[in-house]
Design a protein around this motif. Structure first.
Motif, PDB file in Angstrom:
ATOM      1  N   LEU A  29      25.477   1.196  54.289  1.00 33.59           N
ATOM      2  CA  LEU A  29      25.661   1.897  53.029  1.00 33.59           C
ATOM      3  C   LEU A  29      27.011   1.472  52.466  1.00 33.59           C
ATOM      4  O   LEU A  29      27.864   0.994  53.204  1.00 33.59           O
ATOM      5  CB  LEU A  29      25.659   3.409  53.240  1.00 33.59           C
ATOM      6  CG  LEU A  29      24.317   4.073  53.495  1.00 33.59           C
ATOM      7  CD1 LEU A  29      23.775   3.759  54.858  1.00 33.59           C
ATOM      8  CD2 LEU A  29      24.457   5.560  53.312  1.00 33.59           C
ATOM      9  N   HIS A  30      27.203   1.650  51.185  1.00 34.40           N
ATOM     10  CA  HIS A  30      28.496   1.301  50.608  1.00 34.40           C
ATOM     11  C   HIS A  30      29.589   2.204  51.164  1.00 34.40           C
ATOM     12  O   HIS A  30      29.344   3.347  51.545  1.00 34.40           O
ATOM     13  CB  HIS A  30      28.471   1.445  49.082  1.00 34.40           C
ATOM     14  CG  HIS A  30      27.791   0.310  48.396  1.00 34.40           C
ATOM     15  ND1 HIS A  30      28.323  -0.951  48.337  1.00 34.40           N
ATOM     16  CD2 HIS A  30      26.627   0.242  47.731  1.00 34.40           C
ATOM     17  CE1 HIS A  30      27.517  -1.737  47.662  1.00 34.40           C
ATOM     18  NE2 HIS A  30      26.466  -1.028  47.289  1.00 34.40           N
ATOM     19  N   HIS A  31      30.792   1.673  51.174  1.00 36.23           N
ATOM     20  CA  HIS A  31      31.973   2.436  51.570  1.00 36.23           C
ATOM     21  C   HIS A  31      32.161   3.588  50.586  1.00 36.23           C
ATOM     22  O   HIS A  31      31.808   3.474  49.409  1.00 36.23           O
ATOM     23  CB  HIS A  31      33.190   1.491  51.552  1.00 36.23           C
ATOM     24  CG  HIS A  31      34.409   2.072  52.141  1.00 36.23           C
ATOM     25  ND1 HIS A  31      35.316   2.773  51.388  1.00 36.23           N
ATOM     26  CD2 HIS A  31      34.893   2.061  53.404  1.00 36.23           C
ATOM     27  CE1 HIS A  31      36.310   3.161  52.165  1.00 36.23           C
ATOM     28  NE2 HIS A  31      36.075   2.745  53.393  1.00 36.23           N
ATOM     29  N   TRP A  32      32.743   4.680  51.031  1.00 36.65           N
ATOM     30  CA  TRP A  32      32.898   5.865  50.189  1.00 36.65           C
ATOM     31  C   TRP A  32      33.717   5.599  48.933  1.00 36.65           C
ATOM     32  O   TRP A  32      33.615   6.341  47.950  1.00 36.65           O
ATOM     33  CB  TRP A  32      33.509   7.024  50.988  1.00 36.65           C
ATOM     34  CG  TRP A  32      34.883   6.744  51.529  1.00 36.65           C
ATOM     35  CD1 TRP A  32      35.194   6.299  52.781  1.00 36.65           C
ATOM     36  CD2 TRP A  32      36.128   6.883  50.844  1.00 36.65           C
ATOM     37  NE1 TRP A  32      36.543   6.150  52.915  1.00 36.65           N
ATOM     38  CE2 TRP A  32      37.148   6.505  51.732  1.00 36.65           C
ATOM     39  CE3 TRP A  32      36.484   7.277  49.560  1.00 36.65           C
ATOM     40  CZ2 TRP A  32      38.498   6.506  51.397  1.00 36.65           C
ATOM     41  CZ3 TRP A  32      37.834   7.283  49.209  1.00 36.65           C
ATOM     42  CH2 TRP A  32      38.813   6.900  50.118  1.00 36.65           C
ATOM     43  N   VAL A  33      34.513   4.547  48.915  1.00 34.89           N
ATOM     44  CA  VAL A  33      35.366   4.269  47.761  1.00 34.89           C
ATOM     45  C   VAL A  33      34.541   4.017  46.481  1.00 34.89           C
ATOM     46  O   VAL A  33      35.044   4.253  45.378  1.00 34.89           O
ATOM     47  CB  VAL A  33      36.339   3.100  48.072  1.00 34.89           C
ATOM     48  CG1 VAL A  33      35.643   1.758  48.005  1.00 34.89           C
ATOM     49  CG2 VAL A  33      37.533   3.131  47.156  1.00 34.89           C
ATOM     50  N   VAL A  34      33.277   3.596  46.612  1.00 29.40           N
ATOM     51  CA  VAL A  34      32.457   3.335  45.421  1.00 29.40           C
ATOM     52  C   VAL A  34      32.114   4.626  44.673  1.00 29.40           C
ATOM     53  O   VAL A  34      31.713   4.569  43.516  1.00 29.40           O
ATOM     54  CB  VAL A  34      31.151   2.573  45.751  1.00 29.40           C
ATOM     55  CG1 VAL A  34      31.444   1.225  46.372  1.00 29.40           C
ATOM     56  CG2 VAL A  34      30.236   3.388  46.627  1.00 29.40           C
ATOM     57  N   TYR A  35      32.291   5.761  45.321  1.00 29.97           N
ATOM     58  CA  TYR A  35      31.982   7.037  44.674  1.00 29.97           C
ATOM     59  C   TYR A  35      33.175   7.621  43.925  1.00 29.97           C
ATOM     60  O   TYR A  35      33.039   8.656  43.273  1.00 29.97           O
ATOM     61  CB  TYR A  35      31.460   8.039  45.705  1.00 29.97           C
ATOM     62  CG  TYR A  35      30.158   7.603  46.323  1.00 29.97           C
ATOM     63  CD1 TYR A  35      28.972   7.697  45.613  1.00 29.97           C
ATOM     64  CD2 TYR A  35      30.116   7.069  47.600  1.00 29.97           C
ATOM     65  CE1 TYR A  35      27.774   7.285  46.157  1.00 29.97           C
ATOM     66  CE2 TYR A  35      28.912   6.652  48.155  1.00 29.97           C
ATOM     67  CZ  TYR A  35      27.755   6.759  47.431  1.00 29.97           C
ATOM     68  OH  TYR A  35      26.572   6.344  47.972  1.00 29.97           O
ATOM     69  N   LEU A  36      34.331   6.974  43.977  1.00 35.59           N
ATOM     70  CA  LEU A  36      35.510   7.497  43.291  1.00 35.59           C
ATOM     71  C   LEU A  36      35.330   7.525  41.775  1.00 35.59           C
ATOM     72  O   LEU A  36      35.671   8.514  41.122  1.00 35.59           O
ATOM     73  CB  LEU A  36      36.755   6.684  43.657  1.00 35.59           C
ATOM     74  CG  LEU A  36      37.317   6.915  45.050  1.00 35.59           C
ATOM     75  CD1 LEU A  36      38.533   6.031  45.287  1.00 35.59           C
ATOM     76  CD2 LEU A  36      37.663   8.373  45.271  1.00 35.59           C
ATOM     77  N   VAL A  37      34.794   6.458  41.194  1.00 38.11           N
ATOM     78  CA  VAL A  37      34.604   6.420  39.743  1.00 38.11           C
ATOM     79  C   VAL A  37      33.615   7.497  39.287  1.00 38.11           C
ATOM     80  O   VAL A  37      33.909   8.234  38.342  1.00 38.11           O
ATOM     81  CB  VAL A  37      34.191   5.004  39.274  1.00 38.11           C
ATOM     82  CG1 VAL A  37      33.761   5.014  37.822  1.00 38.11           C
ATOM     83  CG2 VAL A  37      35.335   4.029  39.483  1.00 38.11           C
ATOM     84  N   PRO A  38      32.446   7.642  39.943  1.00 41.87           N
ATOM     85  CA  PRO A  38      31.564   8.743  39.525  1.00 41.87           C
ATOM     86  C   PRO A  38      32.197  10.130  39.677  1.00 41.87           C
ATOM     87  O   PRO A  38      31.991  11.002  38.825  1.00 41.87           O
ATOM     88  CB  PRO A  38      30.338   8.596  40.430  1.00 41.87           C
ATOM     89  CG  PRO A  38      30.316   7.164  40.812  1.00 41.87           C
ATOM     90  CD  PRO A  38      31.767   6.761  40.901  1.00 41.87           C
ATOM     91  N   VAL A  39      32.990  10.338  40.715  1.00 39.52           N
ATOM     92  CA  VAL A  39      33.657  11.637  40.888  1.00 39.52           C
ATOM     93  C   VAL A  39      34.677  11.856  39.781  1.00 39.52           C
ATOM     94  O   VAL A  39      34.760  12.959  39.212  1.00 39.52           O
ATOM     95  CB  VAL A  39      34.308  11.735  42.288  1.00 39.52           C
ATOM     96  CG1 VAL A  39      35.277  12.898  42.371  1.00 39.52           C
ATOM     97  CG2 VAL A  39      33.243  11.866  43.356  1.00 39.52           C
TER      98      VAL A  39
END
Length: 174
Positions: A29-39
């Motif tokens: 799965l992608h690293h959690w850092v990819v969810y920073l922009v959506p958050v």
């Protein structure tokens, strides 16, 4: 698992060649850092929603609708990242991605000539990197996989699988 879980799962197992003995070695799965922009987008939506509470009644619909549009966009981006999976099996590597329509790109282990692991500064700090595959094919659908957590471990996993499959002979040192 409810209907939401079934709907937003990329269903990796349906792409396996089970009758040929293919098994998953690692599902990335992608690293959690990819969810920073959506958050961050969702937080902006929260700020816009707050404007809805302060706006005059006749104009309140605009920040209300804008907040929901921002939340919808943030959710769509997060869901897209969640549905993007890179899979290492004992026979090949493949990537499944897409929310409404799915795209599958696959490469047999024997066609992998070289894997480059790129780790930017933030990736070194947060332990993620990007894979760049070089293969025997001219054009390929599986060239770059971005935001891979623990990339050096994943690279070693691929190298082990290739070695165990007998696609590369034992290393001879003179």
């Amino acid at each position: 698992m409810g209907w939401v879980g079934r709907t937003f799962d990329p269903h990796i197992s349906k792409h396996l060649l089970r009758e040929e003995g293919e098994v998953i070695v690692d599902e990335v799965l992608h690293h959690w850092v990819v969810y920073l922009v959506p958050v961050l987008e969702a937080l902006v939506g929260l700020g816009v929603f707050y404007l809805f509470l302060l706006a005059p009644v006749d104009l309140a619909w605009f920040p209300f609708a804008l907040a929901f549009a921002i939340w919808g966009h943030a959710s769509w981006k997060a869901l897209g990242e969640h549905m993007d999976r890179f899979v290492i099996t004992n026979m090949r590597v493949f990537r499944v991605r897409g929310v409404l329509a799915q795209r599958l790109a696959t490469m047999p282990l024997g066609r992998i000539l070289d894997i480059t692991v790129e780790k930017p500064f933030t990736g070194r700090v947060l332990n993620y990197g990007h894979f760049v595959f070089e293969s025997a094919a001219q054009e390929q659908g599986l060239r770059e996989i971005r935001f891979v957590g623990r990339p050096y471990e994943r690279d070693l996993t691929i190298q082990r699988v290739v070695q165990r499959s007998g696609l590369r002979g034992p290393r001879v040192i003179n």
